[in-house]
Design a protein around this motif. Structure first.
Motif, short mmCIF file in Angstrom:
data_model
loop_
_atom_site.label_atom_id
_atom_site.label_comp_id
_atom_site.label_asym_id
_atom_site.label_seq_id
_atom_site.Cartn_x
_atom_site.Cartn_y
_atom_site.Cartn_z
N MET B 1 1.02 43.55 39.03
CA MET B 1 1.63 42.94 40.20
C MET B 1 1.57 41.43 40.04
O MET B 1 0.55 40.87 39.63
CB MET B 1 0.86 43.38 41.45
CG MET B 1 1.60 43.02 42.69
SD MET B 1 1.55 44.32 43.90
CE MET B 1 0.42 43.84 45.08
N ARG B 311 -2.27 53.39 46.60
CA ARG B 311 -1.81 52.37 45.65
C ARG B 311 -2.15 52.76 44.21
O ARG B 311 -1.35 52.59 43.30
CB ARG B 311 -2.43 51.02 45.99
CG ARG B 311 -1.83 50.38 47.23
CD ARG B 311 -2.45 49.02 47.52
NE ARG B 311 -1.93 48.43 48.74
CZ ARG B 311 -0.82 47.71 48.82
NH1 ARG B 311 -0.12 47.47 47.73
NH2 ARG B 311 -0.40 47.22 49.97
N MET B 312 -3.36 53.32 44.04
CA MET B 312 -3.75 53.73 42.68
C MET B 312 -2.87 54.89 42.20
O MET B 312 -2.46 54.93 41.05
CB MET B 312 -5.21 54.14 42.67
CG MET B 312 -6.17 52.95 42.67
SD MET B 312 -7.87 53.49 42.75
CE MET B 312 -8.71 51.97 42.25
N ALA B 313 -2.56 55.84 43.13
CA ALA B 313 -1.76 56.99 42.74
C ALA B 313 -0.37 56.58 42.29
O ALA B 313 0.20 57.18 41.39
CB ALA B 313 -1.66 57.96 43.91
N ILE B 314 0.18 55.55 42.89
CA ILE B 314 1.53 55.15 42.50
C ILE B 314 1.53 54.06 41.43
O ILE B 314 2.57 53.49 41.14
CB ILE B 314 2.36 54.69 43.70
CG1 ILE B 314 1.70 53.47 44.34
CG2 ILE B 314 2.53 55.81 44.70
CD1 ILE B 314 2.60 52.80 45.33
N GLY B 315 0.35 53.78 40.85
CA GLY B 315 0.37 52.95 39.65
C GLY B 315 -0.39 51.64 39.71
O GLY B 315 -0.33 50.86 38.76
N ALA B 316 -1.13 51.35 40.81
CA ALA B 316 -1.91 50.12 40.84
C ALA B 316 -3.08 50.26 39.87
O ALA B 316 -3.76 51.28 39.86
CB ALA B 316 -2.44 49.86 42.25
N ARG B 317 -3.26 49.24 39.03
CA ARG B 317 -4.43 49.26 38.14
C ARG B 317 -5.64 48.76 38.93
O ARG B 317 -5.51 48.14 39.98
CB ARG B 317 -4.19 48.35 36.93
CG ARG B 317 -3.21 48.96 35.94
CD ARG B 317 -2.70 47.91 35.01
NE ARG B 317 -2.01 46.89 35.81
CZ ARG B 317 -1.44 45.81 35.30
NH1 ARG B 317 -1.49 45.59 34.02
NH2 ARG B 317 -0.82 44.95 36.07
N ARG B 318 -6.82 48.98 38.36
CA ARG B 318 -8.04 48.52 39.04
C ARG B 318 -7.98 47.01 39.26
O ARG B 318 -8.39 46.49 40.29
CB ARG B 318 -9.27 48.90 38.24
CG ARG B 318 -9.45 50.43 38.18
CD ARG B 318 -10.82 50.83 37.66
NE ARG B 318 -10.89 52.29 37.54
CZ ARG B 318 -11.09 53.10 38.56
NH1 ARG B 318 -11.22 52.61 39.77
NH2 ARG B 318 -11.14 54.40 38.37
#
Lengths: 239, 400
Positions: B1, B311-318
Motif C-alpha cells: 500500500m 484486510r489480511m484476507a484480501i491481501g494486506a501484508r503484516r
C-alpha cells in the motif's frame, strides 16, 4: 494444463507437540480441482471443512503435505508471499460478508486494489460493481444495504483482482432463501464465465447446484463425485 | 500500500472516532504545550536579564567585596573595600575611569508619599560608566560630591511614586529624616533586576558620612580603555587590591572581580538550569500523553481485530497493517505536537505580556517539540502496531 488446485497428503494438526490435546483437523487429503470447476465441500460439523477452507485460502499453512495453486507450491511460502497470493489469486466470500462498516460499497470493492497498487482502482471497482448489478449503490455504506446487496458487494470485492479461484464459505448462510438463491445464481454465472468456484456449505440444496461435491469426514475425503451420487449415499444427519 | 493511501486510511480511522482522537491528542497537546511554554518563558527571561547586563557594556569590570569567612561560618560582606582602593585602581594603566559606589536601603518621603528604595552613593563617573542619562536636571558635579551636599537624583520609578503628576525638580525629600534637594531625574531604563529606575542616587561622600556613617564601598565599577585587555587588567587590579589589603599569598581575596562576560555566563548557567528543570517537569506530562496514545491504540487494535483480519484476507501484508496503525499513532501525536506548539507559544506570549518580560520562541524549542512528538508517536505506537500486524488472520477473522 495444470490443475487449479492440487492437494497431496495435506495435513493440518493443531498442538501437534502436545499429544493429549492434538487435533488432526485435516488428516491427509488428496484432491485435484481443475480450472473452471464448481465444487461444493460438505460434511458434518468438525469434519475439517473450515480448516481446509483456510488452507485453500492461504490464510494458514498445512502441517504436512503439499498444496499446488495453479502449479505453484504455496504450502511453504512466507507471510508476505501468502498475502500476495491472497490478494491476486484468491477471492473470498464469507458468510458474514466481512465488509468494512465505514467504507462505501465502492471503497470496499476497491480495498484489495489498495494492496496491489494498480492504476485507476475506482474505475476497476466500479466495473466489477456493475457486473454484480450494484453500481447504483456504489456510494452507500454497508449499513444502508440489504443482506443480499452486502453479499454482492463482497463478491465484487473478491473478483476485483481477477482471481483464479473463488472461495465461498457458507455464502447463503446469513440470507433468506430467495436472496440466497440469487447469490447462488450469481456465483454460478461467474463460474460459467470461467472462474473456479469452491463453496463450503451445510446447505445441500446449494451443494446440489454444483457439478461436483466433496464430502469430508474426520479430516478425510469420504466421497467425491457428482451431487446425485455423493449426496444420495450421504448418511442421515450429514447436514 | 502506498504511503499516501496508508495516510488516508489512518486519517479516516481517526476522523471516524473524532472525540477519542481529540482526547488522545490532548495528552500530547498539554505535554508539548507545557514544554514549549517553559522553554519560551525561560529563554525570554534569560534574554531580558542578559540585555540588562549587556547594557553595562562589555568593557566594564565590577569589583565587589567578598564574604567574610570564619572557619565554616560565612559572615556578611567584608568592609575592606574603600574609596582609596578605587582611586588607586584609577591610577593603573589601561583604566578609563572608576566609579566607586555604596548601596543601602532607606525610606524616602515627600509630604505623605513614602517609598522604600535603594539609596546609592555615587560619583560623577558613575553616570558615565553605568550609561545613566538624566531626563530632568543634571548628574552630580565634582563640587557636590566633595562638598557632601544633600542633593539627590531620583530613578524614574521613584520619581513617579513620590511625585505623581507634579514636578520633582528642586523639591525637597527626606531620606532617613534628612532633607535632600532633588537636582535630577533619570530617564527610565525599562524593566529588569536592580534597575536604576528604582534607585535614589546621592553623592558618595554624603552617603558615607551624612546618611549611613560608613567608610567602605559596596561596588566599584571600572571602565577599561581596551576591552581586549580585560583579562590582563583584571589580573592587575587583583594584584593591586591584594597588596593594598595586605593579603598573604595563601589567603583568599576579600573581593570578587567580574566582567560582564562572567556575569552573563553565570546568569546563562542559572537560567539554563532552571529552564531545563522546568522543561523536564513538563516533559513528564508528555510521557503521560504518550502512554495515553499507546493505551488508546491498544484498545483500537483490539476493537478492529476483525477489520485487520479482513484486510489480511484480501491481501494486506503484516507490514501494511503495522504501518497503518503506526501512522495513526504518529498522526495523532504529531498533530498534537503542532497544536501544543501553538498553545505553548500562546501561553508564553500571554504570560510575558502580563509580566512585562521578553518573549522568545527559540527555534530549538520548535524543532524539539515536533521531534519529540514524532518520537512519541513512533515510540508509543510501535507496540500496538506490532501487536496488530502479528495477529493470525484466521483468528482475527473469527473475532467478534
Amino acid at each position: 494444463m495444470t490443475a487449479a488446485i492440487q492437494l497431496e497428503g495435506l495435513e493440518k494438526i493443531y498442538h501437534e507437540d502436545q499429544p493429549n490435546i492434538a487435533v488432526r483437523a485435516v488428516n491427509g487429503i488428496d484432491l485435484t480441482i481443475n480450472h473452471g470447476e464448481a465444487v461444493a465441500i460438505v460434511g458434518p460439523s468438525g469434519c475439517g471443512k473450515s480448516t481446509l477452507m483456510q488452507l485453500l485460502g492461504c490464510l494458514d499453512r498445512p502441517t504436512r503435505g503439499s498444496y499446488r495453486l495453479e502449479g505453484q507450491n504455496v504450502s511453504r511460502l512466507d507471510d508476505d508471499e501468502l498475502a500476495h497470493v491472497r490478494n491476486r489469486r484468491i477471492g473470498f466470500v464469507f458468510q458474514s460478508f466481512n465488509l468494512l462498516a465505514r467504507y462505501s460499497a465502492l471503497e470496499n470493492v476497491a480495498l484489495p486494489l489498495m494492496y496491489s497498487s494498480v492504476d485507476n482502482p475506482a474505475q476497476r471497482a466500479r466495473a466489477v460493481l456493475e457486473r454484480v448489478g450494484l453500481v447504483n449503490r456504489a456510494g452507500h455504506l454497508p449499513s444502508e444495504l440489504s443482506g443480499g446487496q452486502k453479499q454482492r458487494v463482497a463478491i465484487a470485492r473478491s473478483l476485483v483482482n481477477q482471481p483464479a479461484i473463488l472461495l465461498a464459505d457458507e455464502p447463503t448462510g446469513a440470507l433468506d432463501s430467495r436472496t440466497g438463491e440469487e447469490i447462488i445464481q450469481l456465483l454460478l454465472e461467474l463460474n460459467a464465465a470461467g472462474t473456479t468456484l469452491i463453496v463450503v456449505t451445510h446447505d445441500l440444496a446449494l451443494a446440489r447446484k454444483l457439478k461436483r461435491v466433496v464430502r469430508l469426514r474426520d479430516g478425510k475425503v469420504e466421497a467425491d463425485g457428482p451431487p446425485e451420487q455423493v449426496l444420495a449415499e450421504a448418511p442421515a444427519g450429514v447436514q | 500500500m502506498s504511503i499516501f493511501e496508508t495516510l488516508r486510511t489512518a486519517m479516516r480511522a481517526l476522523l471516524s472516532n473524532k472525540m477519542r482522537s481529540v482526547l488522545t491528542m490532548l495528552g500530547v497537546v498539554i505535554g508539548v504545550g507545557a514544554v514549549v511554554a517553559m522553554l519560551a518563558l525561560g529563554e525570554g527571561t534569560k534574554a531580558d536579564i542578559e540585555k540588562n547586563i549587556r547594557s553595562l557594556g562589555s568593557d566594564v569590570l565590577t569589583v565587589r567585596p567578598g564574604q567574610a569567612q570564619m572557619g565554616q561560618v560565612r559572615g556578611g560582606n567584608v568592609e575592606t573595600l574603600k574609596v582609596e582602593d578605587a582611586e588607586a585602581v584609577g591610577e593603573l594603566p589601561g583604566i578609563l575611569q572608576v566609579a566607586p559606589s555604596a548601596q543601602a536601603s532607606a525610606q524616602i518621603k515627600f509630604l505623605s508619599n513614602n517609598v522604600s528604595a535603594s539609596v546609592v552613593g555615587v560619583t560623577p563617573e558613575y553616570f558615565e560608566v553605568q550609561k545613566l542619562v538624566t531626563q530632568y536636571g543634571a548628574p552630580f558635579s565634582e563640587t557636590q560630591v566633595r562638598g557632601r551636599r544633600r542633593v539627590a537624583v531620583l530613578g524614574s520609578n521613584v520619581a513617579m511614586k513620590l511625585f505623581p503628576g507634579s514636578e520633582p525638580l528642586n523639591q525637597r525629600v527626606k531620606i532617613r529624616g534628612l532633607s535632600f534637594q532633588i537636582v535630577g531625574v533619570l530617564a527610565g531604563k525599562g524593566e529588569g533586576f536592580s534597575s536604576p529606575d528604582d534607585q535614589v542616587l546621592v553623592p558618595l561622600l554624603t552617603h558615607q558620612t551624612v546618611l549611613f556613617g560608613r567608610d567602605y564601598i559596596t561596588t566599584m565599577t571600572i571602565q577599561v580603555e581596551n576591552e581586549n585587555d580585560l583579562d590582563n587588567t583584571k589580573l592587575e587590579i587583583e594584584g593591586l587590591l591584594r597588596s593594598r589589603h595586605r593579603l598573604r599569598p595563601e589567603e583568599a581575596s576579600d573581593f570578587n572581580i567580574s566582567s560582564t562576560k562572567d556575569v552573563l555566563a553565570t546568569v546563562g548557567q542559572i537560567t539554563g538550569m532552571l529552564t531545563a528543570f522546568l522543561a523536564a517537569l513538563a516533559a513528564i506530562s508528555l510521557l503521560v500523553g504518550g502512554i495515553g496514545i499507546m493505551n488508546i491504540m491498544l484498545v483500537s487494535v483490539r476493537e478492529r481485530t476483525r477489520e485487520i483480519g479482513i484486510r489480511m484476507a484480501i491481501g494486506a501484508r503484516r507490514g501494511d497493517v503495522l504501518l497503518q496503525f503506526l501512522i495513526e499513532a504518529v498522526v495523532v501525536s504529531l498533530l498534537g505536537g503542532v497544536i501544543g506548539l501553538g498553545v505553548g507559544a500562546g501561553i508564553a506570549f500571554t504570560l510575558s505580556k502580563v509580566a512585562g518580560t521578553g518573549f522568545v520562541l527559540p527555534l530549538y524549542a520548535v524543532a524539539l517539540s515536533l521531534g519529540v512528538s514524532l518520537a512519541t508517536g513512533v515510540g508509543f505506537g510501535v507496540w500496538p502496531a506490532r501487536s496488530a500486524s502479528r495477529l493470525d488472520p484466521v483468528e482475527a477473522l473469527r473475532y467478534e
